[in-house]
Design an enzyme around this catalytic site. Sequence first.
Site, PDB file in Angstrom:
ATOM      1  N   ASP A  92       0.834  -1.211   0.000  1.00 12.77           N
ATOM      2  CA  ASP A  92       0.000   0.000   0.000  1.00 12.77           C
ATOM      3  C   ASP A  92       0.862   1.251   0.000  1.00 12.77           C
ATOM      4  O   ASP A  92       2.050   1.216   0.326  1.00 12.77           O
ATOM      5  CB  ASP A  92      -0.921   0.010   1.229  1.00 12.77           C
ATOM      6  CG  ASP A  92      -0.142   0.027   2.535  1.00 12.77           C
ATOM      7  OD1 ASP A  92       0.743  -0.832   2.711  1.00 12.77           O
ATOM      8  OD2 ASP A  92      -0.384   0.921   3.366  1.00 12.77           O
ATOM      9  N   GLU A 185      -0.033  -1.039   5.629  1.00 12.67           N
ATOM     10  CA  GLU A 185       0.948  -0.575   6.609  1.00 12.67           C
ATOM     11  C   GLU A 185       0.715   0.885   6.944  1.00 12.67           C
ATOM     12  O   GLU A 185       0.844   1.312   8.091  1.00 12.67           O
ATOM     13  CB  GLU A 185       2.366  -0.768   6.036  1.00 12.67           C
ATOM     14  CG  GLU A 185       3.481  -0.539   7.032  1.00 12.67           C
ATOM     15  CD  GLU A 185       4.072   0.867   7.011  1.00 12.67           C
ATOM     16  OE1 GLU A 185       4.988   1.119   7.795  1.00 12.67           O
ATOM     17  OE2 GLU A 185       3.614   1.728   6.226  1.00 12.67           O
TER      18      GLU A 185
HETATM   19 ZN   LIG Z   1       6.674   2.577   4.218  1.00 10.03          ZN
END
Ligand SMILES: [Zn+2]
Length: 423
Positions: A92, A185
Site C-alpha cells: 500500500d 501498513e
Molecule cells: Zn513505508
Amino acid sequence: MIGASTQVVPINRDRLLERFIKYVKIDTAADPTTDRYPSSQGQLELGKILLEELVELGLDEAYQDDYGLVWASLPSNVEGDAPTLALVAHLDTSPEAPSNNISPHVVESYDGKDLCFANGETLTIEQCPELQGLQGKTLVCSGGDTLLGGDDKAGVAIIMELVASLIENPNLKHGPIKILMTCDEEIGRGTDKIDLQQLNADVAYTIDGGGAGVVDTETFSADAVTVHFKGRNIHPAIAKGRMINAIRAAADFLAGLPSNGCSPESTEGREGFIHVYGISGGVGDAAIEILLRSFDTNQLEEYAEYLTDLGVKVREKFPGLEVSLEVTKQYRNLRDSLVNLPAAVDLPCQAFEVLGRPYEQAIIRGGTDGSQLSEKGLPTPNLSSGQYQIHSVKEFACLDEMIESIEHLQILVQLWSMEKIEA
Ligand SMILES: [Zn+2]
C-alpha cells in the site's frame, strides 16, 4: 568478488527500473475509511502481479492469501541449518497525497540543481538538502501532482530483483528466505494478518527506509490513552449546584499538561512526548485522545501516571465528576527485542563494511511494521531503500541507491547463511 566468502553480482538495472515503474503505476493507496482488508483493490492487483512474477521466477511456495498478503519461499542452497531470513515490504501507499494516474519520469544523471517535476514544480536544495548527495545519480520522480509511491514500492522492487538475482546466480549462497508483501501498513494495519508461525523466520528486515546506508534499530514505544470525563447534564435554568460540565473538566485537564515541552512540536531526537490529538463530547460526557511516545518503554508508564494524577486533581475540582483513563498498548521499541538477537543489527552493519560503504544506525520517531513484528518475537530492523520526500507530491526515489540496497542484501543473505542461531 568481495572478500573470501561473500560476493556481489551485477544488478540488472533496466529490469529493476522497469519493475519499479510498473509497480508505482498501480494505485495502491490505503483507505482508512473502510474496515475491509486490504482496504483497497489496487493492493490486490499489485499482489497478483507480484505473485505471477514470483511463480515465473520459479518460487513454488508462492501464494496470495485471503487478505491480499503475498508469501513466497526461496529454499536454502547451503548445507546444514542456516537461519531463516524474511524480507518484508508493503504494497500500500499513503492516503495522505493523491495517487491516481501516477506518471513517473526518470531523471538520468541528475545535475545537482533544483529538481524539476513534469508539471513544472520544483524541489529546491533548501527544501530537500539530501539532493546535494545525489548528483550524477538516476532519480525516478512523481509527476509533481501525485505521490510516486516509492514508499514502499522501492522496497517491493528491491526484494523482487534480489530474488531474481539469487535465482540467476546460484553461486550466491543463502539460507531459507521468506518473502512477505504486506497490506495497509500506512494505516497501521500492516501486521494485523501476519501469522508468524506460518512465516517461521528467525529474523526479518523491512525494506522501507529512506536514502542509503541506514539500519533503523530503534523505534518509539507507543501507547494510546483515552481520558473519559463523565459529568452531569441538566437544563441550564436549574443547573446551579447540580450541573457538572464535562467539557470544562476536560479543558481543565488539558491546561494541566506540561506547557513547556513533552509535546511533538517541542521535542526531537530521543525526547518522548504526550500528544493530544482529539477532543470530543458535551456537558454530560467528554473524551480526550492522547498518544504517548518514548524510546524508553518505562517512560510510557510515567506518562500514564502523570495523566492519572492529573485526572485526580481535576476530579477534586469538580465534585461529582468521574474521570477514567483507558490505556491501550500500541507498539514497542524495536531495540527491546533486538537485544535477544544482536546479529540482526550486526550483520547488516558488517555487510556495509564488506562493501566498504558508509552506514549508520538510526532511530525512528515513530513505529514500523518491524516494531510490531519484533514485539511478537521476530527481530525486524528496517533497511534503506532509496526513498525520498515520502507521502508528498514531490516524492522521488534513487535508482542507484535501490541497486546499492540489492547489493547489500546479496551480502546480507550470504552472511546469514553462515550464521548459527542458538535455539
Ligand atoms: Zn513505508
